[in-house]
Design an enzyme around this catalytic site. Structure first.
Site, PDB file in Angstrom:
ATOM      1  N   GLY A   1       0.825  -1.071   0.005  1.00 57.00           N
ATOM      2  CA  GLY A   1      -0.090  -0.148  -0.034  1.00 57.00           C
ATOM      3  C   GLY A   1       0.943   1.141   0.000  1.00 57.00           C
ATOM      4  O   GLY A   1       1.908   1.143  -0.097  1.00 57.00           O
ATOM      5  N   ASN A   2       0.215   2.136   0.324  1.00 57.86           N
ATOM      6  CA  ASN A   2       1.063   3.757   0.299  1.00 57.86           C
ATOM      7  C   ASN A   2       0.364   4.750   1.426  1.00 57.86           C
ATOM      8  O   ASN A   2      -0.701   4.140   2.069  1.00 57.86           O
ATOM      9  CB  ASN A   2       1.103   4.328  -0.892  1.00 57.86           C
ATOM     10  CG  ASN A   2      -0.052   4.658  -1.491  1.00 57.86           C
ATOM     11  OD1 ASN A   2      -0.821   5.425  -1.067  1.00 57.86           O
ATOM     12  ND2 ASN A   2      -0.596   4.033  -2.793  1.00 57.86           N
TER      13      ASN A   2
END
Ligand SMILES: Cc1cc2nc3c(=O)[nH]c(=O)nc-3n(C[C@H](O)[C@H](O)[C@H](O)COP(=O)(O)O)c2cc1C
Length: 409
Positions: free
Chosen positions: A213-214
């Site tokens: 993810g980020n």
């Protein structure tokens, strides 16, 4: 703050089951320094009593034009208001407002108000979809009122569908936006436009429990969706990984991966006037998805993770415009050589505007504030100073509106 300096908000409450949710809206408005006059209808008082409205607002909360007649309330309340918000707005109230009826204090107030007016309808799906209601909504919108699209979800009783009162916190936010625009709040400069906004990060699954993810919080994309709704647009928000509540009056499509985001954005973009890609879309995903959880095995090193490229949605949207004149806006989150990288990205992607901001572990991501330069294909560069993400969002819409319907090379 002196009472006279506080923005004056009329909270009209009509007789729907969601009247109790308007208490939360009222609290938010008063606690943030607004002078609120609640004007309920007689039906609304079946749901929440006059004492509650009066005590929470610190003002009288009568329903009729025949009370305190010496103060001419049927004219004065509307004239003095900086904003009128009717929440919930019943089907009956929308009909009365569209036809200019004036048989109680709220309907009189709506006729005398010269300020922005927001309606937050809530009703059963059948009532909302009835052509009579839809025509009344269209009439009110044409005259400049902001009629918020109801949310989809649980309704009174066991029913589910479109017609639910949006989250009161989100309606409060919308009211703040409209008030902040002052006289401009009267001009719904995105009315009749459909805009698509993507927001948040994507999640690229590695196995059923892990993903890449980020750090994107989704706040900038949500601010774009909210401000567009406040300016009258029909908004589709394609939302990735975020903990934020759905904004009021916005159609929200929740997605997980970059490929799901692509599918949802391309579908929504088919009839959109503008697409703003504020989502932090993963450039890469694991080449292999393990259908079972990847186990830690004694004495064995883990298998390396191989990544493959995700589709470049911004480039694709820019190259294949779904309709002539559609505007495409990208975001560039850069850590070094911010402007130079931004200019190169604008040329590479082929979008019309690129919002370039500097990101880092403690910068931009998750913050309520942002600072950016907006690059345009015509060579203009618009710096947006450090400030709320809503302010940057409004500047993006100003630049979009200036370019809609303009012939472009
Ligand atoms: C329990 C109950 C719930 C209701 N909920 C709604 C509603 O959510 N939306 C709506 O448009 N009408 C609803 N109504 C119908 C309105 O109360 C009715 O149309 C009334 O005349 C509205 O008056 P007003 O617009 O002056 O407030 C409800 C009625 C009852 C008895």
């Amino acid at each position: 703050m002196d009472k006279r300096e506080r923005p004056r908000v009329v909270l009209g409450v009509s007789g729907g089951i969601a009247a109790y949710k308007a208490c939360e809206l009222l609290r938010r408005l008063t606690e943030s320094g607004h002078d609120v006059r609640v004007v309920p209808t007689a039906s609304a008082l079946h749901f929440v009593g006059e004492a509650t409205w009066s005590a929470l607002s610190g003002n009288p909360a009568g329903t009729e034009v025949w009370e305190s007649v010496h103060e001419v309330p049927h004219v004065r309340i509307g004239q003095a208001a900086d904003l009128v918000v009717v929440a919930p707005a019943t089907a009956d109230m929308l009909a009365k407002a569209a036809h200019g009826l004036a048989d109680d204090l709220l309907t009189n107030t709506l006729l005398t108000a010269r300020c922005p007016v927001v309606f937050a309808p809530a009703m059963h799906t059948e009532m909302w979809e009835n052509p009579a209601t839809q025509e009344n909504v269209a009439t009110l919108r044409r005259r400049g009122a902001l009629v918020v699209e109801p949310a989809v979800g649980r309704l009174t009783g066991v029913d589910t569908g479109k017609g639910r009162f949006p989250d009161p916190v989100e309606i409060f936010d919308l009211c703040r936006q409209v008030l902040a625009r002052g006289a401009e709040g009267l001009s719904q400069d995105l009315a009749g436009r459909h805009v698509v906004v993507s927001a948040g990060g994507t999640r690229e699954p590695l196995d059923p429990v892990r993903f890449l993810g980020n750090r994107s919080s989704g706040k900038q994309g949500y601010a774009l969706a909210r401000t567009a709704a406040a300016r009258g647009a029909r908004v589709t928000l394609v939302a990735g990984d975020t903990a934020l509540p759905d904004p009021a009056g916005v159609d929200v499509i929740h997605i997980g991966t970059a490929r799901q985001l692509r599918e949802a954005v391309l579908k929504a973009a088919a009839d959109a006037d503008a697409v703003v890609m504020a989502a932090a879309v993963a450039d890469f995903r694991p080449a292999v998805y393990a259908t079972g959880k990847i186990k830690k095995r004694e004495g064995q090193e883990p298998e390396p993770v191989t990544l493959v490229r995700n589709p470049d949605i911004l480039a694709e949207l820019s190259a294949d415009r779904a309709r002539p004149g559609q505007l495409v806006v990208g975001f560039a989150a850069e850590t070094d050589d911010v402007l130079a990288n931004g200019r190169a990205k604008l040329a590479r992607k082929g979008c019309d505007l690129l919002v370039v901001n500097e990101v880092g572990e403690h910068k931009t991501f998750g913050s309520a504030e942002n600072e950016a330069v907006i690059l345009a294909t015509d060579g203009t560069e618009t710096p947006v100073p450090h400030g709320p993400k809503e302010a940057l969002a409004d500047t993006v819409w100003d630049l979009v509106i200036a370019r809609l319907d303009q012939p472009r090379p």
